[in-house]
Design an enzyme around this catalytic site. Sequence first.
Site, PDB file in Angstrom:
ATOM      1  N   ALA A 469     -52.539  -1.242 -26.769  1.00 56.13           N
ATOM      2  CA  ALA A 469     -51.975  -0.045 -26.152  1.00 56.13           C
ATOM      3  C   ALA A 469     -50.892   0.546 -27.024  1.00 56.13           C
ATOM      4  CB  ALA A 469     -51.406  -0.374 -24.775  1.00 56.13           C
ATOM      5  N   SER A 470     -50.660   1.847 -26.853  1.00 55.83           N
ATOM      6  CA  SER A 470     -49.606   2.557 -27.562  1.00 55.83           C
ATOM      7  C   SER A 470     -49.731   2.318 -29.065  1.00 55.83           C
ATOM      8  CB  SER A 470     -48.244   2.135 -27.011  1.00 55.83           C
ATOM      9  OG  SER A 470     -47.244   3.043 -27.396  1.00 55.83           O
ATOM     10  N   GLY A 471     -48.749   1.623 -29.685  1.00 53.06           N
ATOM     11  CA  GLY A 471     -48.822   1.378 -31.125  1.00 53.06           C
ATOM     12  C   GLY A 471     -50.024   0.548 -31.522  1.00 53.06           C
ATOM     13  N   TYR A 474     -52.709   2.998 -31.703  1.00 50.67           N
ATOM     14  CA  TYR A 474     -52.418   3.849 -32.870  1.00 50.67           C
ATOM     15  C   TYR A 474     -52.949   3.187 -34.141  1.00 50.67           C
ATOM     16  CZ  TYR A 474     -49.371   7.005 -35.652  1.00 50.67           C
ATOM     17  OH  TYR A 474     -48.871   7.950 -36.508  1.00 50.67           O
ATOM     18  N   GLY A 491     -55.220   2.193 -24.718  1.00 46.88           N
ATOM     19  CA  GLY A 491     -54.913   3.605 -24.553  1.00 46.88           C
ATOM     20  C   GLY A 491     -53.600   3.952 -25.231  1.00 46.88           C
TER      21      GLY A 491
END
Length: 533
Positions: A469-471, A474, A491
């Site tokens: 998730a997040s980073g 990314y 996500g």
Amino acid sequence: MSKLLHGCHLTSIHRRSCAAILSKSLRSIRVVSSLQPQFSPSKPQNALSYFSSSLHRRNLSLRAFDSSSETKSDVVSEETGEKDYKDDDGALSSTSVAEEFPTGDFEFKEMSGWMSFVVKLRMLIAFPWERVRKGSVFTMKLRGQISDQLKSRFSSGLSLPQICENFIKAAYDPRISGIYLHIEPLSCGWGKVEEIRRHILDFKKSGKFIVAYAPACGEKEYYLGSACDELYAPPSAYFSLYGLTVQASFLGGVFEKVGIEPQVQRIGKYKSAGDQLTRKTMSEENCEMLTALLDNIYGNWLDKISSAKGKKREDTENFINEGVYQVEKLKEEGWITNINYDDEVISILKERLGQPKDKNLPMVDYRKYSKVRKWTLGLSGGKDQIAVIRASGSISRVRSPFSIPGSGITSEQFIEKIRSVRDSKRYKAVIIRIDSPGGDALASDLMWREIRLLAASKPVIASMSDVAASGGYYMAMGAGTIVAENLTLTGSIGVVTGKFNLGTLYEKIGFNKEIISRGRFAELTAAEQRPFR
């Protein structure tokens, strides 16, 4: 930099089965957070097509790096089984999406006469710690934390890569008659539980038995036990099958009483990381998100348990909604096989294997069996290798002097490994295994850049574990293809930053702070007694 284990060779008889070993991490399936089920973020041509065109009909062995610890890696083999055809432009392409994205379904094949002889010969010359008595039962206790990192022989705890590898080895090892699992409360995520369950189902295809014993059992433990041939429990077993919950705690009211004002700036209405500090109740967006995740996991649980036990979904849901169950009722209604103590289950296994009652059941435990090399069992690969870089934990740019080795992802170390793989001619492709809730945005961006550069020269696939998730998500966007477990939480829904305004607290306790500064924004972070303007 992590050390690498030496590679091995793969015979043609095991090409499909070893392809399944690799593709356990390359399974393109639905993601819990209602994102797209398959991703190709950086290239119009997906990475597995790239695999086919550049590595067609080659044996690949797998070598793993550990991005957040000093523990070692592993080697597995795979041969791409795609059939490629030239299109009108002369470019290689696959015939269908199903061929481009293999399901990873495990197919067990008996060894040929020659290969069987070779394996037996290797067993004779194996190291002493690889010796296993013929007819042994592989035993493993699944409980507590399960790390996505590889563990050294001196490390405690369970390692997901080694758990899954042991299932594969046991399926092909002629010395192993079956598996006896002790399943106790787990504290890992649903993604890891799903992967272990899939390996249990794969092992059953070998025709060997797999029996589970569960003295204490919740939803995750029963999810694993239901996949086994038989599930036993002692008369005093704790079965806590009440359903699933998600929780969110809020400190907004506490800070208000003591005079602290948390100021959180966010981009993305679903970014709920700061809600715990600023709010007193759950936001509509956070409620929507958590409800969707809970419904997905709970629905999957009902479906898989119903299928395993041959029951209707509504019967399984009624079973959960009836609350506390006595163990005798679990047996009567077919939720467990029988009520037995551990020693009684071992006696059952002795009888099944034709062992005398006065003799001990030959068993080999998880720690010892992890030392058995795949080379000994004829499951190793060729000289072309796939690098697996494991990224587990929260993300930071540099390691804190107080941080424990292996406790997170440090971008400096991760980037070093990415660059070494990119410069190496030995590695023909890369899998980046991600198990991270995110962290430092700058560190994530720097790693994403290096992954993109790597993907420009070699096929790169991001494989998600419990959470990306997040980073963590990314990072995955730099790969050519992203794949996830059915129950992976993933996500990228925003970014957040902020500070505490302590002005009211300072007034209450009589504390004063004055600042002399130069520069319009010099006091932006220094003045914690004032809010943002």
